[in-house]
Design an enzyme around this catalytic site. Structure first.
Site, mmCIF file in Angstrom:
data_model
loop_
_atom_site.group_PDB
_atom_site.id
_atom_site.type_symbol
_atom_site.label_atom_id
_atom_site.label_comp_id
_atom_site.label_asym_id
_atom_site.label_seq_id
_atom_site.Cartn_x
_atom_site.Cartn_y
_atom_site.Cartn_z
ATOM 1 N N GLU A 52 42.523 47.982 39.918
ATOM 2 C CA GLU A 52 42.313 49.017 38.656
ATOM 3 C C GLU A 52 42.328 50.840 39.452
ATOM 4 O O GLU A 52 42.397 51.270 37.725
ATOM 5 C CB GLU A 52 40.815 49.129 38.336
ATOM 6 C CG GLU A 52 41.399 47.731 36.970
ATOM 7 C CD GLU A 52 40.901 46.089 37.773
ATOM 8 O OE1 GLU A 52 40.268 46.042 38.587
ATOM 9 O OE2 GLU A 52 41.312 45.169 37.144
ATOM 10 N N HIS A 82 31.561 39.868 31.555
ATOM 11 C CA HIS A 82 32.267 40.130 30.432
ATOM 12 C C HIS A 82 32.295 39.942 29.276
ATOM 13 O O HIS A 82 32.947 40.467 28.459
ATOM 14 C CB HIS A 82 32.879 39.079 31.094
ATOM 15 C CG HIS A 82 34.022 38.446 31.861
ATOM 16 N ND1 HIS A 82 33.707 38.425 33.179
ATOM 17 C CD2 HIS A 82 35.037 39.357 32.338
ATOM 18 C CE1 HIS A 82 33.982 38.097 34.434
ATOM 19 N NE2 HIS A 82 35.735 38.828 33.842
#
Lengths: 355, 483
Positions: free
Chosen positions: B217, B286
């Site tokens: 990322e 998450h």
């Protein structure tokens, strides 16, 4: 902790002044090309370009001491051959991006010394209207993409510039400069991976000046052959004498050709040296004065060119003095401008946040 | 005792799927682990394995049946020695197990994919979605009532579309319009998107413009920003915004600040998008809502749509915007359907709230999935005679405070609803601004409804408690109304 003298740094393993021996058989190890023989014009251009950076940085150091420049100020003195040689290797339209030791890169890219110096003093005539400062300047016109204050960020960004060039198939290359310190950042390797995977035309230039702030490469880096930092990704690398502008130009030519031929990224490790501290507040306790003196006396990039010019009778002492004066005038003018230009209008506080 | 084989779920958010194929027929003997059928959703295909040993007594749901609800009986299994024809009349439940073929990255990726494109009422289904294991009965699908958007011309034909389809078509339209627009991210190309938002884009636009990245990322966000600085218009998809924390330096220090630091010379026209906030049962790492985080940063625009129309019109606007835009989606909303105007080029303005429902008694401000609680609460409150004005913020930054203040001037009461953490929440900012700009109009203190001040727990009951709920919103509105 007891106060350390400059000599106390030798308690740690002294940094090597010679290139680190490496595995010459590594598949990513490319031999450095022989230093080019420069024409008279090239020698004089290199001399002029490097001298401008040296004198400019000396003046910036003075202005810092006088309180005209605030915050951080990282000087490029000693490393001038790297950016000067690389600029001689690229073409109009190729892009340059670097970290925060960026004044030399901007001058080499042809950005106005007045604008650079006025940015250092935070004035409205600065290249970023006084809102960026020493570490954050940009020029779309000169294809200079900063000037980045976060160590290593410019490596991913520079890879992105290369991505755009490949996307547009415009045959341009991008130069991403970073130091031996940034070479240990994770995003550098994420970028290496994608650059090789997608065959992006980017030249990674590691300016190995032997110290990440005050930490020598021997104390910070497991693999000190920075040209081989791309080995896991099959990116070739060359170790270059970054104190010799001719060697830099020769390696730059090879790298530019490599990228334009569509072979993907390449790494150039420029072995160079920073004479001044990391920034203005450097305690200089991590290396000896002798080490600095030795580099200045034996490897100074500007002295090397000067000697060649005089020995080759390309110009006389008087000719060089005339160039020196011309450079000093440019720098003096930039300092004067930077001290007298008004600060930004207060309305600038709220401009340029979003378009 | 015969056993019922039930429709399995590929993920905690899956509600239904298609029974693509039976690999066994009635009368076949099966043992535990045998693959007996294939299930499809709009995201993925998986094999259904038998859990128990026995003989297939009856196939209840034929191959090719679409929209089979999770936990519906699909077949009946007779135990060893049991009368098969007798067993076919019914049995006790036994869930079959689903082997997810694409489980490399756990539940954030493929396993999140089962959330079916049901046209159900998102609000009515909320609680059911949160606790899929209980296998609740789903109410009849009902279209959510969306207030008129003044930016949609009167009389425009509307089509029903999921949020997923809206996002997909927004990107496709913008990519057709401008060659500088491209999308990069993990699994956006060949996999067709971890949540199928990029489905079909690779086929139409090719590998040059639809780019699978490695799982890095920080690196690809930086490459995206660099490409944007060079003038391209990247869409960077994060598989979820939870992973964007790896990249947040490039988002904030490089993308958001460059325009200012360059004195206006150079910026980053880039969209960072992906699912944000809690999905279901994916626990603390998450399940975070980043609306408040990004809304803190000058130089960014932050959009968090609720309806499919807003998702489409605002994503198109975000791609055209010359600034870095954070576009926060929600996995649970992806499969939900809304009316979307049928227009050649439907673009909405960033920075403008939408009055979802008019009312004079109290104002509820929310955004994204928070709207599902707000709308449901407003319905219940209406039954009790409290008419709420529900404002969908749509853009968190720049925030349309004027619309909120106007409403508060009318109602005198304000409740905010979001799933993010309470401290320094979006609601906190709204409350502070309303206090400073409309203090004299307030008849009660502002109440902010947020997620609880805890990392997201995994257990279904605790997760439900950690999130806001409709009751809380109803109670809050009553409290500010002194009722």
């Amino acid at each position: 902790m007891a106060a350390k003298s400059a000599g106390a740094a030798s308690k740690h393993k002294a940094p090597k002044l010679k290139p680190t021996p490496t595995n010459k058989d590594a598949h990513t190890k490319m031999e450095a090309p022989a230093a080019l023989k420069f024409s008279k014009e090239q020698e004089l251009d290199a001399y002029r370009g490097m001298l401008l950076i040296r004198r400019f940085e000396e003046k910036a150091g003075q202005l810092y001491g006088m309180g005209f420049i605030g915050g951080f100020c990282h000087l490029y003195i000693g490393q001038e051959a790297v950016v000067t040689g690389m600029q001689m290797a690229i073409d109009e339209g190729d892009q340059v991006i670097t970290g925060y030791r960026d004044h030399g890169h901007m001058l080499a890219c042809g950005m106005d010394p007045n604008g650079v110096m006025a940015e250092l003093t935070g004035r409205r005539g600065g290249l970023s209207k006084g809102k960026g400062g020493s570490m954050h300047m940009f020029s779309k016109e000169k294809n200079f993409y900063g000037g980045h204050g976060i160590v290593g960020a410019q490596v991913s960004l520079g890879t992105g510039l290369a991505f755009a060039n490949k996307y547009r198939e415009n045959d341009r290359v991008s130069l991403a400069y970073f130091g031996d310190g940034a070479s240990n950042q994770g995003q550098v390797y994420e970028s290496f991976n994608m650059a090789e995977l997608w065959q992006l035309p980017v030249i990674y230039i590691v300016e190995n000046n032997r110290y990440a702030m005050g930490t020598s490469v021997s104390r910070s880096s497991a693999q000190q052959d920075f040209s081989q930092r791309g080995a896991s990704f099959n990116i070739p690398g060359i170790q270059v004498d970054g104190m010799d502008v001719r060697a830099v130009k020769a390696a730059g030519d090879v790298a530019v050709q490599w990228c334009r031929a569509g072979k993907g990224p390449i790494i150039l490790e420029m072995q160079t040296y920073r004479y001044r501290g990391h920034s203005m507040s450097d305690p200089a306790k991590y290396r000896s004065k002798d080490e600095v003196q030795k580099m200045r006396a034996e490897h100074d990039p500007i002295e090397q060119v000067k000697q060649r010019i005089l020995e080759g009778k390309m110009a006389s002492e008087d000719d060089l003095k005339a160039i020196d004066k011309e450079i000093r005038d440019i720098v003096a003018k930039s300092a004067e401008f930077a001290q007298n230009d008004p600060e930004p209008d207060v309305s600038e506080l709220y401009t340029d946040i979003t378009l | 005792m015969p056993t019922n084989i039930l429709m399995p779920a590929l993920s905690p958010t899956m509600e239904e799927g298609n029974l693509a194929k039976w690999l066994v027929k009635e009368g076949d003997k099966v043992s535990s682990g045998d693959v007996i059928a294939e299930i499809e959703t709009d995201k993925a295909t998986m094999e259904v394995e038998a859990v128990d040993e026995g003989t297939i007594a009856k196939i209840v749901v034929e191959a090719g049946t679409e929209n089979v609800k999770v936990n519906e009986v699909i077949a009946i299994l007779a135990e060893e020695g049991e009368d098969v024809s007798e067993a076919a009349k019914g049995g006790s439940a036994s869930a079959s197990s689903g082997a997810d073929p694409h489980s490399e990255r756990g539940s954030d990726g493929a396993a999140g994919g089962g959330e079916a494109a049901s046209g159900g009422d998102p609000v009515a289904n909320m609680d059911d979605r949160r606790v899929p294991a209980e296998g609740k009965v789903h109410p009849e699908p009902k279209k959510p009532e969306v207030g008129k958007d003044p930016d949609i011309p009167e009389g425009t034909e509307m089509v029903t579309m999921t949020v997923r389809e809206a996002l997909n078509s927004a990107m496709a339209e913008e990519m057709r319009r401008d060659d500088d627009v491209f999308i990069m991210g993990e699994e956006v190309a060949e996999y067709q998107g971890a949540y199928k938002i990029t489905q079909g884009l690779l086929d139409e636009f090719g590998a040059r413009r639809v780019i699978d990245t490695p799982i890095t990322e920080h690196g690809f966000a930086g490459i995206g920003v660099g490409a944007a600085m060079a003038g391209l218009k990247p869409i960077v998809e994060f598989m979820t915004f939870n992973f964007a924390m790896q990249a947040i330096d490039q988002i904030i220090n490089s993308a958001a600040k460059t325009l200012y630091m360059s004195g206006g010379q150079m910026g980053a026209p880039i969209v960072f998008r992906g699912p944000n906030g809690a999905a279901a049962r994916v626990a603390a790492q998450h399940s975070q809502d980043y609306a408040a985080w990004y809304s803190h940063v000058p130089g960014l625009k932050v959009v968090q749509p609720y309806t499919a129309a807003d998702a489409k019109g605002l994503l198109k606007a975000a791609i055209r915007d010359p600034n870095p835009v954070i576009f926060l989606e929600n996995e649970i909303l992806y499969g939900q359907s809304f009316e979307v105007p049928k227009m050649d080029d439907f673009v909405l303005p960033i920075g403008k709230a939408r009055i979802h429902q008019k009312g004079d008694d109290a104002t509820i401000v929310s955004f994204g999935i928070g709207m599902t609680y707000a709308v449901k609460a407003a319905e219940r409150l209406a039954e009790e005679g409290i008419a709420c004005e529900v404002i969908d913020l749509r853009t968190i930054r720049p925030m349309d405070l004027d619309t909120i203040i106007e409403s508060v001037k009318k109602t005198g009461r304000l409740v905010t609803v979001e799933e993010g953490f309470p401290q320094s929440s979006v609601g906190d900012h709204i409350a502070s601004q309303v206090m400073q700009r409309a203090f004299d109009y307030l008849d009660a203190p502002v109440v902010t409804i947020c997620g609880k001040d805890v990392p997201m727990p995994y257990a279904a009951n605790l997760e439900k408690l950690a999130l806001p709920n409709v009751d809380e919103v109803v109670q809050a509105v009553k409290a500010v109304s002194y009722r």
